[in-house]
Design a protein around this motif. Structure first.
Motif, PDB file in Angstrom:
ATOM      1  N   TYR C 137       0.810  -1.217   0.000  1.00  0.00           N
ATOM      2  CA  TYR C 137       0.000   0.000   0.000  1.00  0.00           C
ATOM      3  C   TYR C 137       0.841   1.263   0.000  1.00  0.00           C
ATOM      4  O   TYR C 137       0.311   2.359   0.157  1.00  0.00           O
ATOM      5  N   GLY C 138       2.153   1.099  -0.099  1.00  0.00           N
ATOM      6  CA  GLY C 138       2.989   2.292  -0.136  1.00  0.00           C
ATOM      7  C   GLY C 138       3.117   2.908   1.234  1.00  0.00           C
ATOM      8  O   GLY C 138       2.824   2.280   2.249  1.00  0.00           O
ATOM      9  N   ILE C 139       3.541   4.166   1.251  1.00  0.00           N
ATOM     10  CA  ILE C 139       3.844   4.771   2.541  1.00  0.00           C
ATOM     11  C   ILE C 139       2.770   5.747   2.976  1.00  0.00           C
ATOM     12  O   ILE C 139       2.998   6.651   3.760  1.00  0.00           O
ATOM     13  N   GLY C 140       1.549   5.528   2.484  1.00  0.00           N
ATOM     14  CA  GLY C 140       0.479   6.483   2.780  1.00  0.00           C
ATOM     15  C   GLY C 140      -0.275   6.171   4.056  1.00  0.00           C
ATOM     16  O   GLY C 140       0.150   5.378   4.890  1.00  0.00           O
ATOM     17  N   LEU C 141      -1.422   6.832   4.158  1.00  0.00           N
ATOM     18  CA  LEU C 141      -2.265   6.705   5.335  1.00  0.00           C
ATOM     19  C   LEU C 141      -2.780   5.271   5.493  1.00  0.00           C
ATOM     20  O   LEU C 141      -2.831   4.735   6.604  1.00  0.00           O
ATOM     21  N   THR C 142      -3.148   4.636   4.364  1.00  0.00           N
ATOM     22  CA  THR C 142      -3.713   3.286   4.418  1.00  0.00           C
ATOM     23  C   THR C 142      -2.803   2.338   5.187  1.00  0.00           C
ATOM     24  O   THR C 142      -3.263   1.586   6.046  1.00  0.00           O
ATOM     25  N   ALA C 143      -1.525   2.373   4.854  1.00  0.00           N
ATOM     26  CA  ALA C 143      -0.585   1.458   5.485  1.00  0.00           C
ATOM     27  C   ALA C 143      -0.546   1.681   6.989  1.00  0.00           C
ATOM     28  O   ALA C 143      -0.508   0.725   7.768  1.00  0.00           O
ATOM     29  N   LYS C 144      -0.571   2.944   7.385  1.00  0.00           N
ATOM     30  CA  LYS C 144      -0.488   3.233   8.816  1.00  0.00           C
ATOM     31  C   LYS C 144      -1.762   2.812   9.544  1.00  0.00           C
ATOM     32  O   LYS C 144      -1.713   2.259  10.635  1.00  0.00           O
ATOM     33  N   VAL C 145      -2.906   3.070   8.906  1.00  0.00           N
ATOM     34  CA  VAL C 145      -4.173   2.634   9.501  1.00  0.00           C
ATOM     35  C   VAL C 145      -4.171   1.114   9.650  1.00  0.00           C
ATOM     36  O   VAL C 145      -4.552   0.565  10.691  1.00  0.00           O
ATOM     37  N   LEU C 146      -3.695   0.430   8.614  1.00  0.00           N
ATOM     38  CA  LEU C 146      -3.656  -1.031   8.674  1.00  0.00           C
ATOM     39  C   LEU C 146      -2.754  -1.519   9.804  1.00  0.00           C
ATOM     40  O   LEU C 146      -3.068  -2.493  10.480  1.00  0.00           O
ATOM     41  N   ALA C 147      -1.648  -0.818  10.008  1.00  0.00           N
ATOM     42  CA  ALA C 147      -0.743  -1.199  11.095  1.00  0.00           C
ATOM     43  C   ALA C 147      -1.461  -1.119  12.441  1.00  0.00           C
ATOM     44  O   ALA C 147      -1.347  -2.018  13.286  1.00  0.00           O
ATOM     45  N   VAL C 148      -2.221  -0.048  12.630  1.00  0.00           N
ATOM     46  CA  VAL C 148      -2.979   0.107  13.873  1.00  0.00           C
ATOM     47  C   VAL C 148      -3.997  -1.018  14.009  1.00  0.00           C
ATOM     48  O   VAL C 148      -4.119  -1.666  15.057  1.00  0.00           O
ATOM     49  N   VAL C 149      -4.740  -1.252  12.908  1.00  0.00           N
ATOM     50  CA  VAL C 149      -5.795  -2.270  12.946  1.00  0.00           C
ATOM     51  C   VAL C 149      -5.210  -3.645  13.266  1.00  0.00           C
ATOM     52  O   VAL C 149      -5.753  -4.392  14.087  1.00  0.00           O
ATOM     53  N   MET C 150      -4.097  -3.968  12.625  1.00  0.00           N
ATOM     54  CA  MET C 150      -3.522  -5.304  12.823  1.00  0.00           C
ATOM     55  C   MET C 150      -3.127  -5.551  14.271  1.00  0.00           C
ATOM     56  O   MET C 150      -3.229  -6.661  14.770  1.00  0.00           O
ATOM     57  N   LEU C 151      -2.675  -4.507  14.936  1.00  0.00           N
ATOM     58  CA  LEU C 151      -2.258  -4.705  16.325  1.00  0.00           C
ATOM     59  C   LEU C 151      -3.412  -4.569  17.314  1.00  0.00           C
ATOM     60  O   LEU C 151      -3.445  -5.256  18.332  1.00  0.00           O
ATOM     61  N   ALA C 152      -4.357  -3.671  17.001  1.00  0.00           N
ATOM     62  CA  ALA C 152      -5.407  -3.386  17.988  1.00  0.00           C
ATOM     63  C   ALA C 152      -6.598  -4.328  17.884  1.00  0.00           C
ATOM     64  O   ALA C 152      -7.206  -4.680  18.891  1.00  0.00           O
ATOM     65  N   MET C 153      -6.938  -4.751  16.668  1.00  0.00           N
ATOM     66  CA  MET C 153      -8.183  -5.489  16.503  1.00  0.00           C
ATOM     67  C   MET C 153      -8.205  -6.851  17.193  1.00  0.00           C
ATOM     68  O   MET C 153      -9.200  -7.186  17.828  1.00  0.00           O
ATOM     69  N   PRO C 154      -7.132  -7.657  17.095  1.00  0.00           N
ATOM     70  CA  PRO C 154      -7.220  -8.985  17.710  1.00  0.00           C
ATOM     71  C   PRO C 154      -7.589  -8.951  19.189  1.00  0.00           C
ATOM     72  O   PRO C 154      -8.485  -9.680  19.620  1.00  0.00           O
ATOM     73  N   VAL C 155      -6.952  -8.068  19.945  1.00  0.00           N
ATOM     74  CA  VAL C 155      -7.209  -8.069  21.385  1.00  0.00           C
ATOM     75  C   VAL C 155      -8.623  -7.561  21.691  1.00  0.00           C
ATOM     76  O   VAL C 155      -9.301  -8.080  22.573  1.00  0.00           O
ATOM     77  N   ILE C 156      -9.103  -6.612  20.895  1.00  0.00           N
ATOM     78  CA  ILE C 156     -10.479  -6.126  21.091  1.00  0.00           C
ATOM     79  C   ILE C 156     -11.473  -7.245  20.785  1.00  0.00           C
ATOM     80  O   ILE C 156     -12.415  -7.488  21.539  1.00  0.00           O
ATOM     81  N   THR C 157     -11.224  -7.952  19.676  1.00  0.00           N
ATOM     82  CA  THR C 157     -12.134  -9.021  19.286  1.00  0.00           C
ATOM     83  C   THR C 157     -12.158 -10.135  20.325  1.00  0.00           C
ATOM     84  O   THR C 157     -13.224 -10.575  20.756  1.00  0.00           O
TER      85      THR C 157
END
Lengths: 250, 268, 275
Positions: C137-157
């Motif tokens: 996804y390059g170095i844009g916002l998408t990549a950073k949002v995905l990084a947050v989601v990948m780390l935060a979502m599992p524990v919330i779920t």
């Protein structure tokens, strides 16, 4: 869950996901996922390469060192906090701080202080693992039933003997803390190497990234995941062995 | 022995003149081979308090939950006022062993919960709830939360909730087992007084022989593994004596003693 | 009567039964905290002055650097950049994570199908995926949002799932016995009973999200806080680099701490169960 009367084991669902992955990869639905079969083929490539063996050696070494250090520091510190209220009041704030702090932000500091090599990774593993060990050990000591200590006292147990009782009574929590520390440590070893990026798996990741080797990248990730899961599975099994006594105690 | 009571033998269906609940051939099998209840036939008379008594593992709670419609029997059927039971119904209300109070709701909301489920409007259900809260002696505690109440008070909330839906039958699953002995005695006395006022049918599960003899019109003694009806006892205790006298009454003591002899062989 | 009006409001009630003694005690621990922080700062200052490492600034230099960056606005601007992917990622993780967790808790087929994935995601070092995400996804916002989601979502779920699973069965059967439909059971019993633990999961997710966003900014693209760290390091402006790191750690602690405070304030009456 059961299907047509047969019990389907939980992890069997992962096979379904692998198939989904393959389909996504084949039809280029998500750029992130190359076909799973391609990843499998790359897996052989990755495992047989010489840099891989070296990467694993560094990873295992820094993980083991960092974890050993975390246990060696964390357990005594937790015991101290559990037994001495003043120490508890002084240190509690730091333990809680480091438990919820974004530790990856500290890695650049370690990189300057310890250089771009294994020591930085070791310190990262240590920082990721140690706090939960401290916290659980402390909880274990504080949860010891007062009547057990009164019993030791009333039967005239010596200081050393009472220390042994504290350690054994808090053992289930200590081991639980170590298990959590081990899982956090795996994250630490990966994050440390990713940021240092010139040694171990971090170097491999940057190599694959620079050469656009998507499948290789995934293969390495799968290997890391598999190792992390095996490790936590093993520790879980070890913990079950002492569960009997945690059950009796409560 | 000169015990003034009537003991009916196994399998004899007691001829109830006015049964409100009929239990017909109920069996409950867990998994493939664990028989919790086997071929239970019972009838419960309107306006009476019947205890289901037995050692642990005799399936008394299972039977109560089947009557409540919370569990499905493997065989047999339950009739309430002549109609077959398919699930919980408005004519039955359950009082839980662990109180089952919603910790996030205050006493008022907890007591009014059953009415809320029936779709009663807020003002109407709060009026009814307030009435029953005072009936169980908790006036002034309407806005308190369960964690602010003692165990005995919590069970009063559970009782008020069951009373508020105005069911004909109250099903009570060891309601006093989680409260201390003093509270329990007070509670038993209150229950007997309540029975006079409310004119309801009570089904009461307990493992305490004293409690069963003290509060019941009829005791159904269940034997374990598999759960069967082993005895039905109608304690013939004089109605007009007070609670303190009763605990020293010879008939009461002899009944307790004889039930213990019947039950002893199943313990351990 | 004092009994009747204490529980007017739930939040009010939570605090009302904490009398002066508690407040006195908490002030007492506050003294310990201040003492502890003062000792830490003193040790840092001494270590910095001893000059054991050229890159190690003193505590006072670090505070001065923090002040300087706060005043010249570079810190504020960096935080605005950093918060964007963090907030988007957390909002996404929250919506998807909580719905997935509840669905898994309620339905066995969903549980069978999805739970293994989340178990793997929680136990595995998800951070390893961050370079891969940049890769695609390059170095844009998408990549950073995905990084947050990948780390935060599992524990919330996973926490939402466990929360639903830990709802006392007797409460659900109570609702059933008063003829509550399945929908009413979920709405009136399961969701409220599960919310304290779900909230705890949210708190853990936020902590992970901070980790994710910092990691993304250090690894992917130097923006925001990550940029400040990398930039000051590259020009050997170590006091500023330390100040930035201290500020993000503090920021994360304060955020997570206030969530924890909110948690006890909201759910305190329920922490003690009805047993």
């Amino acid at each position: 869950m059961t299907l047509l009367g047969y019990r389907v084991p939980m992890m069997a669902a992962l096979l379904v996901w692998v198939v989904v992955w393959e389909i996504i990869g084949r039809f280029d639905l998500l750029l992130l996922f190359p076909p799973f079969t391609e990843v499998l083929m790359a897996l052989g490539d990755v495992v047989t390469s010489r840099s891989f063996a070296e990467a694993i050696r560094i990873t295992a070494l820094s993980y083991a060192c960092g974890l050993a250090l975390a246990i060696a520091v964390g357990v005594p510190l937790g015991l101290l906090m559990g037994l001495v209220p003043a120490a508890d009041k002084m240190l509690n704030i730091w333990v809680n701080t480091f438990l919820s702090a974004p530790l990856s932000a500290l890695v650049p500091v370690f990189m300057i202080l310890f250089g771009l090599g294994t020591p930085t990774v070791i310190v990262t593993v240590f920082m990721f693992a140690v706090w939960i060990i401290v916290l659980d050990t402390r909880a274990g000591v504080q949860n010891i039933s007062p009547s057990l200590m009164e019993m030791a006292h009333s039967f005239g147990a010596s200081h050393a003997e009472r220390g042994k009782i504290v350690l054994l009574a808090a053992l289930p929590e200590i081991l639980a803390g170590i298990r959590l520390g081990m899982i956090r440590g795996v994250k630490g070893v990966v994050i440390g190497q990713l940021l240092v990026s010139i040694i171990g798996v971090g170097a491999l990741f940057s190599l694959y990234q620079q050469n656009f080797l998507m499948a290789h990248f995934w293969a390495l990730i799968l290997l890391l995941f598999a190792m992390a899961l095996t490790l936590s599975g093993l520790v879980g099994r070890l913990e079950k062995r002492i569960e009997y006594y945690a059950g009796v105690r409560s | 022995m000169s015990i003034a009571m009537q003991i009916e033998t196994e399998n004899a269906v007691p001829a109830a003149s006015n049964p409100i609940i009929e239990v017909k051939g109920i069996s409950k099998i867990y998994g493939s081979d664990i028989v919790a209840l086997e071929n239970i036939d019972l009838a419960f008379e309107e306006g009476q308090l019947t205890s289901l008594l037995g050692p642990s593992g005799c399936g008394k709670t299972t039977l109560l939950k089947i009557v409540a419609g919370l569990l499905k029997p493997s065989h047999g059927e339950i009739l309430v006022k002549g109609k077959k039971v398919h699930g919980p119904g408005p004519e039955r209300a359950f009082v839980f062993q662990d109180f089952a109070l919603m910790p996030w709701a205050n006493v008022m909301q907890n007591v009014a919960f059953g009415l809320k489920m029936q779709g009663v409007g807020k003002a109407a259900r709060e009026d009814t709830a307030r009435h029953y809260i005072s009936e169980v002696g908790l006036s002034g505690f309407e806005q308190k939360f369960p964690h602010q109440l003692s165990g005995g008070m919590r069970q009063r909330v559970g009782l008020a909730r069951a009373l508020a839906v105005n069911a004909d039958v109250l099903l009570m699953d060891e309601p006093f087992s989680a409260v201390d002995e003093q509270t329990r005695r007070k509670f038993q006395e209150d229950l007997m007084r309540l029975r006079e006022v409310e004119k309801k049918t009570f089904l009461f599960v307990t493992h305490s022989i004293e409690e069963a003899v003290y509060v019941s019109d009829r005791i159904v003694l269940l034997s374990p593994r598999p759960g069967r009806v082993s005895q039905i006892i109608d304690p013939d205790i004089p109605q007009d004596i007070g609670p303190d006298e009763l605990r020293r009454n010879d008939v009461y003591l002899d009944t307790v003693e004889s039930i213990w002899h019947g039950i002893k062989k199943y313990v351990e | 009567m004092s009994l009747t009006h204490t529980a007017e409001k739930r939040i009010g009630a939570a605090r009302a039964d904490a009398p002066g003694l508690i407040r006195w005690l908490s002030e007492f621990t506050l003294i310990w905290k201040i003492l502890s922080i003062a000792l830490f700062a003193g040790a840092w200052e001494l270590a910095g002055r001893s000059g054991f490492n050229f890159s190690f600034p003193t505590f006072s230099d670090t505070v001065a650097a923090l002040w300087e960056m706060a005043v010249d606005g570079s810190l504020g601007a960096a935080y605005l950049r950093t918060l964007e992917p963090l907030v988007i990622g957390l909002a996404f993780s929250l919506i998807v994570g909580i719905s997935a967790g509840i669905a898994m808790g309620l339905r066995h087929d969903v549980e069978w199908f999805s739970l293994p994935i989340f178990i793997v995601m929680q136990a595995a070092p998800m951070a390893a995926l961050i370079p891969l995400v940049t890769f695609v996804y390059g170095i844009g916002l998408t990549a950073k949002v995905l990084a947050v989601v990948m780390l935060a979502m599992p524990v919330i779920t996973i926490n939402s799932y466990k929360a639903v699973r830990n709802v006392p069965p007797s409460l659900v059967s109570m609702c059933h016995s008063f003829m509550g439909s399945r929908q009413q059971q979920i709405l009136h019993i399961i969701i409220p009973a599960a919310s304290p633990m779900m909230f705890a999961g949210l708190r853990l997710g936020v902590a992970e999200g901070f980790s994710g966003v910092v990691l993304a900014e250090l690894l992917i693209t130097p923006t925001g806080i990550g940029d400040l760290i990398t930039f000051h390091r590259s020009i050997a402006n170590f006091a500023h680099m330390y100040a930035t790191i201290v500020s993000i750690v503090l920021f994360a602690i304060v955020t997570v701490g206030s969530l924890q405070w909110l948690e006890t304030a909201l759910f305190r009456p329920e922490k003690r169960s009805s047993q």
